[in-house]
Design an enzyme around this catalytic site. Structure first.
Site, mmCIF file in Angstrom:
data_model
loop_
_atom_site.group_PDB
_atom_site.id
_atom_site.type_symbol
_atom_site.label_atom_id
_atom_site.label_comp_id
_atom_site.label_asym_id
_atom_site.label_seq_id
_atom_site.Cartn_x
_atom_site.Cartn_y
_atom_site.Cartn_z
ATOM 1 N N ASN A 3 -8.622 -47.838 9.304
ATOM 2 C CA ASN A 3 -9.547 -46.788 9.750
ATOM 3 C C ASN A 3 -9.832 -47.011 11.237
ATOM 4 O O ASN A 3 -9.326 -47.965 11.849
ATOM 5 C CB ASN A 3 -10.838 -46.826 8.916
ATOM 6 C CG ASN A 3 -11.684 -45.580 9.120
ATOM 7 O OD1 ASN A 3 -11.179 -44.471 8.977
ATOM 8 N ND2 ASN A 3 -12.941 -45.743 9.469
ATOM 9 N N LYS A 4 -10.634 -46.134 11.800
ATOM 10 C CA LYS A 4 -10.904 -46.166 13.241
ATOM 11 C C LYS A 4 -11.280 -47.569 13.706
ATOM 12 O O LYS A 4 -12.017 -48.301 13.032
ATOM 13 C CB LYS A 4 -12.032 -45.160 13.543
ATOM 14 C CG LYS A 4 -12.426 -45.015 14.987
ATOM 15 C CD LYS A 4 -11.260 -44.726 15.908
ATOM 16 C CE LYS A 4 -10.476 -43.489 15.520
ATOM 17 N NZ LYS A 4 -9.178 -43.371 16.260
ATOM 18 N N GLN A 19 -16.038 -40.201 18.572
ATOM 19 C CA GLN A 19 -16.068 -39.202 17.495
ATOM 20 C C GLN A 19 -17.419 -39.189 16.782
ATOM 21 O O GLN A 19 -17.837 -38.151 16.270
ATOM 22 C CB GLN A 19 -14.958 -39.486 16.472
ATOM 23 C CG GLN A 19 -13.555 -39.220 16.976
ATOM 24 C CD GLN A 19 -12.907 -40.465 17.528
ATOM 25 O OE1 GLN A 19 -13.568 -41.354 18.061
ATOM 26 N NE2 GLN A 19 -11.606 -40.554 17.427
ATOM 27 N N ASP A 78 -7.295 -43.834 7.289
ATOM 28 C CA ASP A 78 -6.095 -43.113 7.724
ATOM 29 C C ASP A 78 -4.864 -43.533 6.933
ATOM 30 O O ASP A 78 -3.893 -42.785 6.847
ATOM 31 C CB ASP A 78 -5.854 -43.327 9.216
ATOM 32 C CG ASP A 78 -6.754 -42.410 10.021
ATOM 33 O OD1 ASP A 78 -7.956 -42.704 10.104
ATOM 34 O OD2 ASP A 78 -6.262 -41.372 10.506
ATOM 35 N N ARG A 84 1.168 -38.858 15.602
ATOM 36 C CA ARG A 84 0.170 -39.916 15.397
ATOM 37 C C ARG A 84 0.677 -40.825 14.270
ATOM 38 O O ARG A 84 0.774 -40.399 13.126
ATOM 39 C CB ARG A 84 -1.202 -39.316 15.063
ATOM 40 C CG ARG A 84 -1.713 -38.424 16.201
ATOM 41 C CD ARG A 84 -3.191 -38.223 16.187
ATOM 42 N NE ARG A 84 -3.924 -39.447 16.416
ATOM 43 C CZ ARG A 84 -5.234 -39.559 16.213
ATOM 44 N NH1 ARG A 84 -5.920 -38.522 15.768
ATOM 45 N NH2 ARG A 84 -5.868 -40.697 16.441
ATOM 46 N N ARG A 102 -8.203 -33.501 14.636
ATOM 47 C CA ARG A 102 -7.953 -34.922 14.364
ATOM 48 C C ARG A 102 -8.576 -35.247 13.015
ATOM 49 O O ARG A 102 -9.189 -34.386 12.379
ATOM 50 C CB ARG A 102 -8.473 -35.844 15.495
ATOM 51 C CG ARG A 102 -9.626 -35.358 16.306
ATOM 52 C CD ARG A 102 -10.898 -35.211 15.556
ATOM 53 N NE ARG A 102 -11.282 -36.442 14.898
ATOM 54 C CZ ARG A 102 -12.088 -36.525 13.869
ATOM 55 N NH1 ARG A 102 -12.626 -35.429 13.337
ATOM 56 N NH2 ARG A 102 -12.391 -37.686 13.315
ATOM 57 N N GLY A 103 -8.457 -36.501 12.597
ATOM 58 C CA GLY A 103 -8.944 -36.884 11.270
ATOM 59 C C GLY A 103 -7.791 -36.814 10.276
ATOM 60 O O GLY A 103 -6.977 -35.881 10.310
ATOM 61 N N ALA A 104 -7.759 -37.801 9.371
ATOM 62 C CA ALA A 104 -6.588 -37.978 8.516
ATOM 63 C C ALA A 104 -6.193 -36.719 7.743
ATOM 64 O O ALA A 104 -5.055 -36.257 7.818
ATOM 65 C CB ALA A 104 -6.867 -39.128 7.548
HETATM 66 O O1 MRU Z 1 -8.571 -40.762 15.825
HETATM 67 P P1 MRU Z 1 -9.175 -39.854 14.801
HETATM 68 O O2 MRU Z 1 -10.392 -39.129 15.290
HETATM 69 O O3 MRU Z 1 -8.167 -38.929 14.165
HETATM 70 O O4 MRU Z 1 -9.642 -40.871 13.692
HETATM 71 C C1 MRU Z 1 -10.424 -40.468 12.630
HETATM 72 C C2 MRU Z 1 -10.836 -41.609 11.817
HETATM 73 O O5 MRU Z 1 -10.590 -42.757 12.089
HETATM 74 C C3 MRU Z 1 -11.443 -41.285 10.570
HETATM 75 O O6 MRU Z 1 -12.406 -42.225 10.213
HETATM 76 C C4 MRU Z 1 -10.248 -41.314 9.664
HETATM 77 O O7 MRU Z 1 -9.357 -40.268 9.960
HETATM 78 C C5 MRU Z 1 -10.507 -41.445 8.287
HETATM 79 S S1 MRU Z 1 -11.270 -40.070 7.581
HETATM 80 C C6 MRU Z 1 -10.613 -38.747 8.327
#
Ligand code: MRU
Length: 366
Positions: A257-258, A206, A247, A93, A52-54
């Site tokens: 973002n999250k 996370q 993201d 996603r 996961r993560g952008a």
């Molecule tokens: O749902 P996730 O774990 O993929 O979300 C990750 C985040 O929100 C991060 O902060 C985001 O991807 C920005 S940096 C990777």
């Protein structure tokens, strides 16, 4: 980054046709890998958040396209097959720009390949480029962001710089280094005293599961806090700077973002604390300007809110428990949008830009 003294990326080609990832669904309790051999396996791994993560899901989508090419390279309806595989990967996603950006870049590279051999070679080359570029851009973000930490450290005469971060935008969220945490690692490695407040980041945790694990393995001092503590710490002068990832960032500097990031930005503004979003240019969506209106926010299953997963010390295994009455309705929005007016600056691989259309344009299209 290093795990027990050995360098790892989050994704790599283990052998032809086999992409290996760190299985993040098992962290922090186990450090193990997962092998992916088909585009469907890759799509499932992204959807179920084994990775996961952008930036990482962008690289993963590129490798998903590579695996798709291995299946379809010699098909007469290659273009149609690849279109369907691309759509399936992008649908995993919806909020992250990097996913569609990487798939698009793979498709453009493949359009220039005529034979099955060309297609296989082109897919391998382009997925490798996307992966290496992500790591390099994140490394550079760290060097630019280190300046901000260094300035605060000088002002504080060497007292630890207190950084607050939300979710995980460290190396686990990218191929290597990360975005929000890359400046922290760069500063720490230079000997600047730092301390990180880590938001737990409900509902997927996370921060608690991944950011603490990352920082701990690198030796960076940190403290885990419940999501609702940041405002209190800011009011008492215990946060010097906020770094988050993104993201999808609009051309005008709005940052998705999250979920919960927006509330931290509001608290930071109320307390005069600088709030930076760190992101590679692959996260910028140049086609939209109004993030609240135009960014699709991922909604996930309510069980992620109604249940909590953790380590059962007595049983010595992972366990999931319900935290509300059975059948309680729950909403699970994955992301929120922080408007540009609350963002002090945007850190990219090219440096620091004001969070505005002019600021981003000057950095990329001047
Ligand atoms: O749902 P996730 O774990 O993929 O979300 C990750 C985040 O929100 C991060 O902060 C985001 O991807 C920005 S940096 C990777």
């Amino acid at each position: 980054m290093n795990v027990d003294g050995k360098h790892f990326r989050t994704i790599w080609l283990e052998s032809p046709g086999c992409v290996r990832i760190i299985d993040q669904a098992l962290l922090p309790h186990a450090f193990a890998f997962m092998d992916l051999r088909t585009p469907a396996e890759m799509a499932r791994a992204i959807r179920k958040m084994h990775l996961r993560g952008a930036g990482l899901i962008g690289a993963a989508a590129a490798w998903g396209m590579y695996l798709a090419v291995l299946r379809h390279a010699a098909s007469r309806d290659f273009a149609d097959q690849m279109k369907a595989e691309a759509a399936a990967l992008i649908a995993t996603r919806p909020t992250a720009k990097n996913l569609e950006w990487a798939v698009d870049r793979m498709q453009k590279a493949l359009a220039a390949c005529a034979t099955p051999e060309d297609r296989r070679a082109g897919a391998l080359r382009t997925a490798t480029e996307i992966t290496d570029e992500d790591a390099d851009f994140c490394r550079r973000i760290g060097l630019h962001g280190r300046e901000l930490i260094r300035d605060i450290s000088k002002r504080k005469k060497g007292e630890p710089v207190n950084i607050l971060t939300h979710c995980n935008a460290g190396w686990l969220a990218f191929v290597d280094y990360g975005t929000a945490l890359s400046p922290v690692y760069a500063a720490f490695d230079e000997g600047i005293p730092v301390h990180v407040w880590v938001d737990e980041t409900r509902p997927r945790n996370q921060g608690a599961f991944l950011t603490t694990w990352e920082l701990g393995h690198h030796g960076v001092p940190h403290t885990l806090i419940p999501d609702n503590v940041g405002g209190h710490l800011m009011q008492h002068g215990r946060v010097d700077i906020v770094f988050v990832g993104s993201d999808r960032t609009t051309a005008a500097g709005d940052v998705a973002n999250k979920i919960g990031t927006y509330l931290k930005a509001l608290a930071a503004r109320d307390n005069g604390i600088p709030f930076y979003a760190a992101l590679p240019s692959s996260t910028i969506d140049w086609d939209i300007a109004d993030g609240v209106r135009d960014i699709v926010i991922e909604e996930r299953g309510s069980e992620e809110v109604r249940f909590m997963t953790g380590w059962d010390e007595a049983a010595g295994k992972s366990a999931s428990v319900r935290i509300c009455p059975a059948n309680t309705p729950a909403a699970n929005y994955g992301f929120d949008v922080t408007p540009a007016r609350l963002v002090t600056g945007i850190l990219t691989e090219r440096g620091l830009a004001p969070a505005s259309a002019e600021g981003l344009r000057a950095l990329y299209h001047a």
